[in-house]
Design a protein around this motif. Structure first.
Motif, mmCIF file in Angstrom:
data_model
loop_
_atom_site.group_PDB
_atom_site.id
_atom_site.type_symbol
_atom_site.label_atom_id
_atom_site.label_comp_id
_atom_site.label_asym_id
_atom_site.label_seq_id
_atom_site.Cartn_x
_atom_site.Cartn_y
_atom_site.Cartn_z
ATOM 1 N N TRP A 1 3.540 1.120 1.256
ATOM 2 C CA TRP A 1 2.391 1.199 0.365
ATOM 3 C C TRP A 1 2.698 2.006 -0.890
ATOM 4 N N THR A 2 2.365 1.427 -2.027
ATOM 5 C CA THR A 2 2.178 2.185 -3.262
ATOM 6 C C THR A 2 0.841 1.714 -3.805
ATOM 7 N N PRO A 3 0.184 2.501 -4.657
ATOM 8 C CA PRO A 3 -1.124 2.051 -5.133
ATOM 9 C C PRO A 3 -1.024 0.644 -5.732
ATOM 10 N N GLY A 4 -1.832 -0.275 -5.227
ATOM 11 C CA GLY A 4 -1.855 -1.629 -5.765
ATOM 12 C C GLY A 4 -0.856 -2.582 -5.143
ATOM 13 N N LEU A 5 -0.009 -2.097 -4.262
ATOM 14 C CA LEU A 5 0.907 -3.014 -3.565
ATOM 15 C C LEU A 5 1.077 -2.563 -2.118
ATOM 16 N N LEU A 6 0.666 -3.432 -1.228
ATOM 17 C CA LEU A 6 0.744 -3.139 0.208
ATOM 18 C C LEU A 6 1.545 -4.252 0.871
ATOM 19 N N ARG A 7 2.698 -3.848 1.396
ATOM 20 C CA ARG A 7 3.580 -4.836 2.005
ATOM 21 C C ARG A 7 3.582 -4.634 3.519
ATOM 22 N N LEU B 1 -3.641 -9.859 9.833
ATOM 23 C CA LEU B 1 -2.826 -8.665 9.588
ATOM 24 C C LEU B 1 -3.124 -8.110 8.195
ATOM 25 N N ALA B 2 -3.278 -9.005 7.211
ATOM 26 C CA ALA B 2 -3.599 -8.566 5.848
ATOM 27 C C ALA B 2 -4.955 -7.878 5.817
ATOM 28 N N GLN B 3 -5.895 -8.449 6.542
ATOM 29 C CA GLN B 3 -7.246 -7.897 6.574
ATOM 30 C C GLN B 3 -7.247 -6.485 7.168
ATOM 31 N N ILE B 4 -6.514 -6.318 8.257
ATOM 32 C CA ILE B 4 -6.461 -5.010 8.916
ATOM 33 C C ILE B 4 -5.804 -3.984 7.984
ATOM 34 N N GLU C 1 -6.891 -1.624 0.132
ATOM 35 C CA GLU C 1 -6.324 -2.494 -0.901
ATOM 36 C C GLU C 1 -6.970 -3.880 -0.807
ATOM 37 N N PRO C 2 -7.200 -4.531 -1.948
ATOM 38 C CA PRO C 2 -7.811 -5.870 -1.928
ATOM 39 C C PRO C 2 -6.780 -6.926 -1.498
ATOM 40 N N PRO C 3 -7.255 -8.109 -1.056
ATOM 41 C CA PRO C 3 -6.337 -9.145 -0.563
ATOM 42 C C PRO C 3 -5.197 -9.469 -1.525
ATOM 43 N N GLU C 4 -5.503 -9.476 -2.824
ATOM 44 C CA GLU C 4 -4.448 -9.884 -3.769
ATOM 45 C C GLU C 4 -3.340 -8.840 -3.894
ATOM 46 N N ALA C 5 -3.545 -7.634 -3.362
ATOM 47 C CA ALA C 5 -2.511 -6.591 -3.430
ATOM 48 C C ALA C 5 -1.639 -6.570 -2.182
#
Lengths: 714, 163
Positions: free
Chosen positions: A465-471, A488-491, A498-502
């Motif tokens: 995680w960095t602000p705005g990007l969650l891998r 998994l993205a939702q959790i 973080e929003p879905p697009e991140a």
């Protein structure tokens, strides 16, 4: 923290699939890959005496022809039954144990060339006697038992003594047919040798780490020399555990080139995996008022030529017995070998057959005693806090099943039953009257399943995680649109804000070493979801502590227990006795799958499972001839339900939370299938007032039942 | 043995792009459109599932007519204007299906997109989901149970302007 229910529109891959932008495994090619096919046995049991392959070897484009005498093919290791290699089987053998068994492998530059060369092979067969039906295997007694220890068995109390003295004793014997998972995408595998002497295995399997273990043993390599990659799968339903990857690997090793092997749909009926056809006997002792005193369930599952996952499959029949606790209980699970295609995991894993028998038996008890079906289940079914005797281990020396004493951690089955009853009453009020000459019946059924296989479940996740990007990196696989990546993205998104697009979710190959036990037993949100949740919690803690830079964490999650989901189905069916035609007018399913994270995906899982249950109930059957051949190889004849076959279906999710799980979830993928077939058959029997012999309840079967033929008891 | 076979070169206008495919082997003349499309495309929006015309996964539009491309011989449609699901990428149909939960494994979806797109082009506006089910009877879906598909398809078709 609670993960809120959300039907995120950012479906990870649904949009790309609808836009035709996703390449599935069956479309996968790698540069220079050869095309492989197998000469398969046309007989149910036969010995290949020899094969003249001279012309085929010289045909245009042919690179290799491998007969059983050209190589000492190792055995396919197969899954372990606890620690026992009960499903070990030859990869390629001159003795064909079922129709469709591979005996000669052939690889050519193009698929067309491979098929042309196949026609040039001149096999010399000796047909052998065999066991081509479950009925035949049953008549053999113990001789057909596929397991070295005979039947799996469990007993509590003294049911025999109770049966001898109870006021009411009822026994029913029912059959279910061998059916196919019917995934649309053909079965395939692609294996490529690497420069370092290892192999990359592309295959749409549910459990890539298990395939890696078996493939490494098969090829005599280390785990690190084998990588398993799972591209998008066009439907799995547990059935993608065929041997194609092993056959392709033999050719890839021999030719030192990538080899792609794919079954034509018609071959898929024979060489893919099927759901066990079964005979089931249920016996109950009750008081006149309908209190269950003792129950016995004995099942005979037709596993075909090899045990494969059969021992575990037959064990799962125990769930349907455990759903209705009695002081005195007995379970006997036989796995019988026949010369038929191999049965293994298929959505429901042994439970649809047994639940069918137990729930039809329950309905007949209620009719016999004049008590309400829902009332009987409300009074008798297992409750939260009770011991679930179907969780345990088998002693592989004796076949004795030993319950572990696990408790039911949550159950909203009473809610589901209540909701189904209410739905049924509403449906009956609103449905137009049935046509002249038709009879209307109502049926209900309940089911309990499992979340995960209850042992050795694991999933590993890494989160960056960095602000705005969650891998999110996970070792989980998606067996055909179950929505693992979306969940998994939702959790992750909700935990770390973080929003879905991140969010980027990668479902990794085995090379990432994110161990995962596989997409089976309705378990990935339960296991992989918890791993992602746990890793995100670790990142969250570091973020709160003010750590700078990219934050990452890893979690290997082993779930606690196997929280059983529950479901009920209510159905209204109209029947025309003169023809046996059945029309399902309405179905309603109450489902307790714990907290529902993604309502739309959960609904899709239940509706899809309900459709499979309806096919199992009314249409689907693999028909075999007396000598073990499949009577029909066409998709058109098989009976997969079409849009026009589906009734209106209502689905209600119970307001339930599984306390043993950090996200409160239970499995959703299979539970919707289980109660459908018995609810439909109970409705048909209620309409015509006569018993059916089993599944599928085809017009012929219903017509015969109306004439008093075919019923095993009344 | 050396590969010495003749090649049959087939051409079609696929999703508005001219595509040339070399088919080899004695049976190359009998190749179906679906097989020809898959021969060279990395991602082929027409999926091959049953190869017998029973499932609809391979449905494409050929010169304005819906066809099951697993059965239609390529040579008979030489130079034809072929529309796969890719031809509907610019519409909102794919997103509507995805949002409705009508896509699970997605193997049947491209064929369904072509079918729904073709119905829309013909101004078909079914009144009920049962009516739409009749129109989509050629298509098998093993994952969704059809309900979410019919729901989304019915709404989408009825929103389309008559062309």
């Amino acid at each position: 923290m609670t993960i809120a229910g959300e039907s995120s529109p950012a479906l990870r891959d649904g949009l790309a699939k609808a836009r035709g932008e996703v390449a599935f495994g069956s479309e996968l090619r790698v540069a220079g890959n050869l095309f492989a096919i197998a000469l398969r046995s046309p007989f149910g049991h036969a010995q290949l005496l020899d094969v003249d392959a001279a012309a085929a070897r010289c045909a245009p484009g042919v690179v290799a022809v491998l007969t059983p005498w050209d190589l000492s093919a190792p055995d396919v290791p197969g899954d372990l039954f606890y620690d026992q290699p009960l499903s070990r089987r030859p990869a390629l053998s001159a003795e064909a144990l079922h129709v469709g068994a591979p005996v000669v492998l052939l690889a050519a530059e193009t698929l067309a060339q491979a098929y042309e060369a196949l026609r040039l092979l001149r096999p010399n067969w000796l047909e052998l006697p065999g066991q081509f039906s479950l009925e035949g295997a049953l008549s053999q007694g113990g001789a057909a038992e596929a397991l070295p220890f005979g039947a799996v068995h469990w007993q509590q109390g003294d049911p025999q003594a109770i049966f001898a003295q109870a006021a009411i004793v009822r026994e029913d014997i029912l059959r279910t047919s061998t059916v196919q998972a019917g995934a649309l995408e053909p079965y395939w595998a692609l294996v490529e040798p690497t420069a370092q002497g290892g192999f990359i295995v592309h295959n749409g399997v549910a459990a890539p780490f298990e395939l890696r273990r078996q493939m490494a043993e098969f090829l005599g390599l280390s785990l690190q020399q084998v990588e398993v990659r799972c591209p998008p799968v066009g439907g799995g339903f547990g059935s993608r555990s065929d041997d194609l990857a092993f056959l392709a690997a033999l050719l890839a090793r021999h030719c030192q080139r990538p080899v792609r092997m794919q079954l034509q749909r018609s071959e898929g009926w024979l060489a893919g995996r099927v759901r066990h056809g079964a005979q089931l006997r249920v016996r109950s002792a009750l008081t006149q008022q309908g209190r269950l005193l003792a129950r016995e369930l004995e099942v005979w599952y037709d596993t075909g030529a090899f045990a494969d996952l059969g021992p575990y499959v037959v064990l799962r029949a125990l769930r349907s017995l455990a759903l209705y606790p009695a002081e005195h209980q007995r379970f006997i699970g036989h796995l019988l070998r026949t010369n038929k295609p191999v049965a293994s995991a298929t959505r429901g894993f042994g439970n649809p057959q047994a639940t069918f028998a137990v729930e039809v038996h329950n309905a007949r008890i209620c009719k016999q005693l004049g008590i309400g079906s829902l009332e009987f289940r409300q009074k008798t079914a297992i409750r939260a806090g009770a011991i679930n005797p179907s969780v345990g281990v088998v002693d592989t020396q004796t076949g004795a099943f030993v319950p572990k004493g696990a408790r039911i951690s949550s159950s909203a089955l009473p809610w589901c039953l209540q909701r189904a009853q209410q739905g049924l009453e509403e449906a009956i009020t609103h449905l137009p009257a049935c046509a002249p000459g038709w009879l209307r019946g109502q049926g209900v059924a309940a089911a309990m399943h499992t979340t995960g296989k209850g042992r050795a479940e694991v999933s590993t996740a890494e989160v960056f995680w960095t602000p705005g990007l969650l891998r999110v990196r996970s070792g989980a696989t998606d067996q055909g649109g179950t929505g693992v990546a979306s969940v998994l993205a939702q959790i992750a998104g909700q935990v770390l804000g973080e929003p879905p697009e991140a969010i980027v979710v990668e479902l990794c190959s085995t090379a990432a070493e994110l161990a995962d036990s596989g997409a089976h037993a309705s378990s990935r949100t339960f296991v992989a979801g918890a791993a992602v949740w746990d890793a995100c919690q670790l990142v969250l803690a570091r973020r709160k502590a003010g750590e700078p830079g990219e934050l990452s964490a890893r979690s290997a999650w082993h779930p606690d227990g196997n929280a059983p989901p529950f479901a009920t189905c209510a159905a209204v069916v109209d029947v025309e006795p003169a023809t046996g035609l059945c029309q399902v007018r309405w179905m309603g399913l109450g489902v307790d799958a714990g907290r529902i994270l993604n309502p739309r995906q959960a609904l899709g899982q239940v509706l899809g499972a309900a459709m499979m249950g309806l096919g199992f109930a009314l249409y689907e059957r693999l028909d075999f001839t007396a000598d073990g051949r499949l009577a029909s190889l066409s998709v058109a004849d098989y009976g997969t339900p079409r849009a026009t076959d589906m009734p209106p279906i209502d689905v209600w999710f119970a307001p339930s939370v599984e306390e043993s799980h950090p996200l409160g979830v239970k499995g959703i993928g299979e539970i919707g299938l289980m109660p459908v077939a018995p609810a439909l058959v109970n409705a048909i029997e209620a309409a015509i007032g006569r018993p059916l012999p089993g599944l599928p309840a085809t017009p012929e079967s219903v017509w015969r039942a109306c004439r008093g033929e075919g019923g095993t008891c009344t | 043995m050396e590969n010495t076979e003749k090649t049959y070169t087939w051409m079609a206008l696929v999703d508005s792009t001219p595509r040339q495919v070399d088919l080899t082997g004695n049976a190359s003349l009998a190749e179906a459109i679906a097989a020809a499309l898959q021969a060279e495309a990395l991602v082929d929006p027409s999926k091959i599932a049953c190869s017998e015309g029973s499932c609809g996964a391979c449905c494409v539009r050929v010169d304005g007519e819906r066809l099951l491309s697993c059965l239609a011989p390529a040579w008979r449609h030489f130079g034809a204007r072929i529309e796969t699901a890719a031809s509907w990428r610019a519409t909102d149909l794919p997103m509507r299906l995805a949002q409705a939960g009508a896509v699970q494994c997605g193997f049947c979806t491209p064929g369904l997109v072509v079918a729904l797109g073709d119905l829309a082009d013909h101004g078909v506006k079914p009144k009920t989901e049962a009516e739409l089910a009749d129109l989509l009877q050629a298509h098998l879906c093993r994952c969704t149970g059809y309900q979410q598909l019919l729901h989304a398809g019915l709404a989408w078709l009825n929103e389309q302007e008559n062309s």
